[in-house]
Design an enzyme around this catalytic site. Sequence first.
Site, PDB file in Angstrom:
ATOM      1  N   CYS A 371       0.834  -1.204   0.000  1.00 23.97           N
ATOM      2  CA  CYS A 371       0.000   0.000   0.000  1.00 23.97           C
ATOM      3  C   CYS A 371       0.874   1.262   0.000  1.00 23.97           C
ATOM      4  O   CYS A 371       1.526   1.555  -0.987  1.00 23.97           O
ATOM      5  CB  CYS A 371      -0.965  -0.041   1.174  1.00 23.97           C
ATOM      6  N   HIS A 469      -3.609  -5.472   1.068  1.00 26.18           N
ATOM      7  CA  HIS A 469      -3.402  -5.761   2.491  1.00 26.18           C
ATOM      8  C   HIS A 469      -3.834  -7.200   2.770  1.00 26.18           C
ATOM      9  O   HIS A 469      -4.727  -7.732   2.111  1.00 26.18           O
ATOM     10  CB  HIS A 469      -4.227  -4.814   3.362  1.00 26.18           C
TER      11      HIS A 469
END
Length: 523
Positions: A371, A469
Site C-alpha cells: 500500500c 493488504h
Amino acid sequence: MGTVTPPRPNSVAAATLISHPPSRSTVTRTLLVAGTASHVGKSTVAAGLCRLLADRGVDVAPFKAQNMSNNARAVTATVGPEPWGEVGVSQYVQARAARTTPTTDHNPVLLKPRGAGESQLVVNGRPVANASVSDYYEDHWDGARAAAEAAHDRLARDNDVIVAEGAGSIAEPNLSHRDLANVETARFADRDERDCDVLLVADIERGGVFAHVVGTLELMPEDVREQVAGVVITKFRGSRDVLEPGIDDLEARTGVPVLGVLPYDDPGLPEEDSVALPDTDERAVRGADGIEPSVTVGVVRLPRVSNATDVEPLAAEPGVRVAYLPPDAPLDADALVLPGTKNTVDDLLTLREAGFGDRLADFDGPVVGLCGGYQLLGERLLGADVEGTGEVETLDGFGRLPVETRFSPEKRVAETTVTVDGAGPIAGATGTATGYEIHMGETHAVGDVARPLGPDSAVVGDALGTYLHGLFENEVVRDAFLDVVFERAGVERPTDDGSGDDPYEAAARLVEAHVALDGIGLP
C-alpha cells in the site's frame, strides 16, 4: 476518597440466562468490556467471549462504538451506497471469532490518526472529514454518537448478546460527558427492554492493579458504575493464591466481585493498534523463538505506520524473525518490507531525512512494499500535500519500481481477490490471493513491470509493490516469499510441524477456564 458505591446486583433476568439462553423476542443483552487503562487486554477478552458464546449456540456480535486505530480492515457496509467500508482490526477479528460476517455496524466510528493532531474520521465505514480533536467534538460528535447508537440498534435486532469493547479507560472525568466507546455505550445499550452490564478489565503486569480498580470505580459516572457486574484481572504471572488477600479486600471495599484472573498468555490475535509496536527509534524483533536456522525480515518502522498487522503472519512462521527497523537503522536483514502508512508524503520526507534512500539502493535482498510502502518504492508522488499545508507538488520516491502515484480525495475501500502469477519476491506462487484495499491515490506503471497480483501490483527484479493488504495471510504467497528469502539467505527453511494454535479458540479457552461467566449471567 469516598466509599465506592456497590454495583447493582445481578438481576433475575440475568440469572435466568444461565440456564435459558437469551431470545431476540425477549431481551438483547450487551456486555461492555471496559478497562482501567489502554492495552489491558480488553480486545482479547472480548474476542474470547465472542467465540465462546458462538460455540454455545448464542447469536453474538462484537461492537465498538468508537475506535482509534490505523489498523483497519475492509468489511461489508451496512448503510450507504458503497458495498464496502472500513472498521478497526479488532472488530474484524471479533466478528470472525463470533462466526459472523464483519460489517461496519461492528465499529461505526473510526478515527485514523494522520499526524499534526488530526485524524481522519470514518463513520459507517466511509471517511467524512479530517478533523482535530476540537473540530471532532464541536462539529462531528453528535452525528458520530447517533451513528453508533443506530448501529447498536441494528445489531440488537439480530443478536442475543452484543459484546461491546470500550476504549482506553472508562474513568476519565474530563471526557465522561462525551465518552462514546465507554460511557455513552453503557447508557444507550441499557434501555428499551435491553440490559447492559460492564465487565471491568485491569492489567496486573504494570503493578497497582487494586488501586487502578478502586480508583476507576470511584471516578466513573454513578449511573455507569452501578452497571459494573465484575472485574477481570489480566496478565497475571504466578499463583492466584497470592492474590486472594487483595481480592478479598477489593471486593469488601467495592462490593464488586472479581470474576476472573487471566494468566499471562498471548493467544496470537492481531494487535489493535501501534501501541504494541516498538517506538519509531527502537529496534525490536518478533518471532523465531529459539529456532535455528533463521532468517530476518526487516520491517521499516514508519512513524505513521498503518495496518502493521500485515507482517504478523510472517513472525508466526518457524525460523522467521521480523525485525522492526527505525528509519535511520542499518538494513541488516535478509528481506525488507515497507508497510502501509496513513501519510505517505510525510513518511517519505522522514525516510529521506534519515538517509534511507541510499541504504535501500544498496540493499540486495527481496523488497516488498504494501500500500503506502508500494507508493514509496515508486518514481514519483504526484499531487502530494506536503505536511498538510494544502500546497501540492511532485515528490521523488525511492525509485525501486518504475511506477508513479497520483493522489486524489477519493478513497478506495474493498475486499479483493486476485490471480497470482508469481514473480520476483514471490516467484513460484500460483493460484489466487484474497485481501483488502484501503488507500487514496492510484499507481500506474511508467516502465516495464510484471503484474504478479493483478493490475494494482508491480514487480521489477527483487522488488514487489501491491495494494493488497493481508497479502501474507495467503499461504500460497507467504510460502513463496519465504522460500525465496531462505534460498537467497542460503539457509534451509525449517519444517512446519503444524502445531500452531487457532487464536480464536485459544482466546475462548483462556476466558472459559478463568472467568466465571455465570457471575454475569452468560450461558
